[in-house]
Write a protein that holds these residues in place. Structure first.
Motif, PDB file in Angstrom:
ATOM      1  N   UNK A   1      -4.189  -5.380  -4.003  1.00  0.00           N
ATOM      2  CA  UNK A   1      -3.118  -4.401  -3.828  1.00  0.00           C
ATOM      3  C   UNK A   1      -1.770  -5.122  -3.663  1.00  0.00           C
TER       4      UNK A   1
ATOM      5  N   UNK B   1      -0.644   9.302  -2.337  1.00  0.00           N
ATOM      6  CA  UNK B   1      -0.019   7.976  -2.254  1.00  0.00           C
ATOM      7  C   UNK B   1       1.241   7.895  -3.102  1.00  0.00           C
ATOM      8  N   UNK B   2       1.781   9.057  -3.526  1.00  0.00           N
ATOM      9  CA  UNK B   2       3.122   9.117  -4.113  1.00  0.00           C
ATOM     10  C   UNK B   2       3.227   8.295  -5.406  1.00  0.00           C
TER      11      UNK B   2
ATOM     12  N   UNK C   1       5.255   7.124  10.256  1.00  0.00           N
ATOM     13  CA  UNK C   1       4.190   8.119  10.125  1.00  0.00           C
ATOM     14  C   UNK C   1       2.852   7.461   9.789  1.00  0.00           C
ATOM     15  N   UNK C   2       2.909   6.354   9.065  1.00  0.00           N
ATOM     16  CA  UNK C   2       1.649   5.650   8.758  1.00  0.00           C
ATOM     17  C   UNK C   2       1.124   4.956  10.009  1.00  0.00           C
TER      18      UNK C   2
ATOM     19  N   UNK D   1      -2.337  10.497   3.318  1.00  0.00           N
ATOM     20  CA  UNK D   1      -1.788   9.243   2.788  1.00  0.00           C
ATOM     21  C   UNK D   1      -2.863   8.171   2.688  1.00  0.00           C
ATOM     22  N   UNK D   2      -3.995   8.564   2.141  1.00  0.00           N
ATOM     23  CA  UNK D   2      -5.039   7.589   1.819  1.00  0.00           C
ATOM     24  C   UNK D   2      -5.648   6.893   3.013  1.00  0.00           C
TER      25      UNK D   2
ATOM     26  N   UNK E   1      -7.714   2.597  -1.264  1.00  0.00           N
ATOM     27  CA  UNK E   1      -8.350   3.583  -0.378  1.00  0.00           C
ATOM     28  C   UNK E   1      -9.772   3.888  -0.843  1.00  0.00           C
TER      29      UNK E   1
ATOM     30  N   UNK F   1      -3.792   5.975   5.770  1.00  0.00           N
ATOM     31  CA  UNK F   1      -2.722   5.179   6.401  1.00  0.00           C
ATOM     32  C   UNK F   1      -2.994   3.681   6.284  1.00  0.00           C
ATOM     33  N   UNK F   2      -2.805   2.916   7.346  1.00  0.00           N
ATOM     34  CA  UNK F   2      -2.917   1.457   7.258  1.00  0.00           C
ATOM     35  C   UNK F   2      -4.357   0.966   7.109  1.00  0.00           C
ATOM     36  N   UNK F   3      -5.322   1.817   7.372  1.00  0.00           N
ATOM     37  CA  UNK F   3      -6.694   1.340   7.561  1.00  0.00           C
ATOM     38  C   UNK F   3      -7.304   0.679   6.319  1.00  0.00           C
TER      39      UNK F   3
ATOM     40  N   UNK G   1      -2.714   1.724  -4.710  1.00  0.00           N
ATOM     41  CA  UNK G   1      -2.999   2.121  -3.330  1.00  0.00           C
ATOM     42  C   UNK G   1      -4.168   3.106  -3.281  1.00  0.00           C
TER      43      UNK G   1
ATOM     44  N   UNK H   1       0.831  -1.207   0.000  1.00  0.00           N
ATOM     45  CA  UNK H   1       0.000   0.000   0.000  1.00  0.00           C
ATOM     46  C   UNK H   1       0.869   1.262   0.000  1.00  0.00           C
ATOM     47  N   UNK H   2       2.038   1.173   0.600  1.00  0.00           N
ATOM     48  CA  UNK H   2       2.921   2.342   0.660  1.00  0.00           C
ATOM     49  C   UNK H   2       4.136   2.183  -0.243  1.00  0.00           C
TER      50      UNK H   2
END
Lengths: 236, 236
Positions: A178, B169-170, B87-88, B116-117, B179, B119-121, B175, A123-124
């Protein structure tokens, strides 16, 4: 799959030879830390070297518990977030430390399977891709040791793609997709995280199979994920 | 968007009223901790209450630095992993703490945008879904306070879906899709994380727009993400 006494690396290598060499184990399981120490400490190098020589798989499971506080002002992690999100952070850190310390540069044939679809990495991928391409830009002056003896010949992203991931995403079809988009169908192996669903067993098996059947995959890719990758990587 | 003196909650509420009420600010920015304290501490409640009353947005950015060690045996985070993955984790913890302490139960109209979309969720919706449905199963006996006064009337997952996420999301199209699958097109707002790409500006703007153009979205959903959601949520 063998369990290793990682607090004693000589004994761990001996157990690798015994289990994989004599007993027929297909690999070993590691955790994301050993008594709180990261897995890229140089003392663990003989384990990676021997697993690469034997061409056997390493399975990696996260392992922090609630005693790992999430905030410097607290004594412990609250609301079970240590496993909900902490275990995924553990796994991502494991991958990052092995990549950036050069373990995968030194042992490019090492086969490491990380659970939960590869944790944060798919995801990242933008953070490990263009983000880590800029490694050093945010490194404080007194931490230059992290980037001064840079051991990598390729982009960091290329090493993250060398891991193998499973499909244990607890029924989240979009998350499996993903992971597949990031690692490719030849690097993803079926797993369900059974019995840790609310039904204590059949739930995640059923939902993970349903996810794979519903995804837009070729029959060949689906066969690789269910069985072919395991046969190839475990040399069955 | 206003910046708040969060170490003094009375002054922070005063600044909300000044910035959003008199100066026309569209919302406030918070970080994922205040001097190392989690954002669900009861003393921060007046900030959430006032933002809900004013119907203005809260933007949330992660904020740990390398002094937050990743392992109990180390003094600091290495290889910049504190921002790559930390950070995520910060952002996911922020979301989890607000959900499980009941902030979103008490202020169901609160609008919080996490970067960032989300994060982990989204990628780990299975952990916040069926995983957290079993909250309590892994809570040690001496930590029952976390689950004894359970403040939620719905599944934890339902509260995680109440956040708003961005598309920063860069360049990772898969990703952004992940999201969108989790939050829905009416909860995702365009953002690019510019200027933090290797080109220091145009790179992530260009790649994020290309991602959105290439995704299989209806014209209406694409319009919402680029502009419509912002107009609705910010009352423009």
């Amino acid at each position: 799959v063998a369990c290793l006494p990682m607090n004693d690396v000589d004994a761990a290598v001996e157990e690798i030879d015994h289990a994989c060499g004599q007993l027929g184990a297909l690999g070993v399981q590691l955790y994301t830390h050993v008594n709180g120490h990261p897995m890229d400490e140089p003392r663990f190098e003989p384990v990676y070297r021997r697993m690469a020589e034997l061409d056997r798989m390493i399975w990696v499971h996260p392992s922090r518990n609630s005693s790992w506080a999430d905030y410097p002002t607290e004594k412990r992690s609250r609301y079970e977030l240590w496993w909900v999100f902490g275990w995924e952070y553990d796994t991502a850190l494991f991958m990052g430390r092995l990549v950036l310390s050069g373990v995968l540069e030194r042992y490019p044939t090492l086969k490491i399977l990380v659970h939960h679809g590869g944790s944060l990495v798919p995801h990242f991928s933008g953070r490990v891709g263009p983000g880590l391409d800029q490694l050093g830009a945010r490194t404080p002056a007194d931490q230059r040791e992290d980037v001064e003896h840079y051991p990598l010949s390729k982009r960091p992203l290329d090493y993250f793609r060398m891991f193998y991931a499973d499909t244990a995403m607890f029924g989240a079809q979009h998350a499996i997709r993903c992971s597949l988009d990031f690692f490719g169908a030849d690097h993803v192996l079926f797993a369900s995280d059974s019995p840790f669903d609310p039904e204590q067993g059949p739930g995640y098996i059923r939902s993970t199979i349903a996810n794979l059947e519903a995804l837009d995959l070729t029959d060949e890719d689906r066969r690789l994920i269910y069985e072919g990758n395991a046969r190839r990587l475990l040399r069955l």
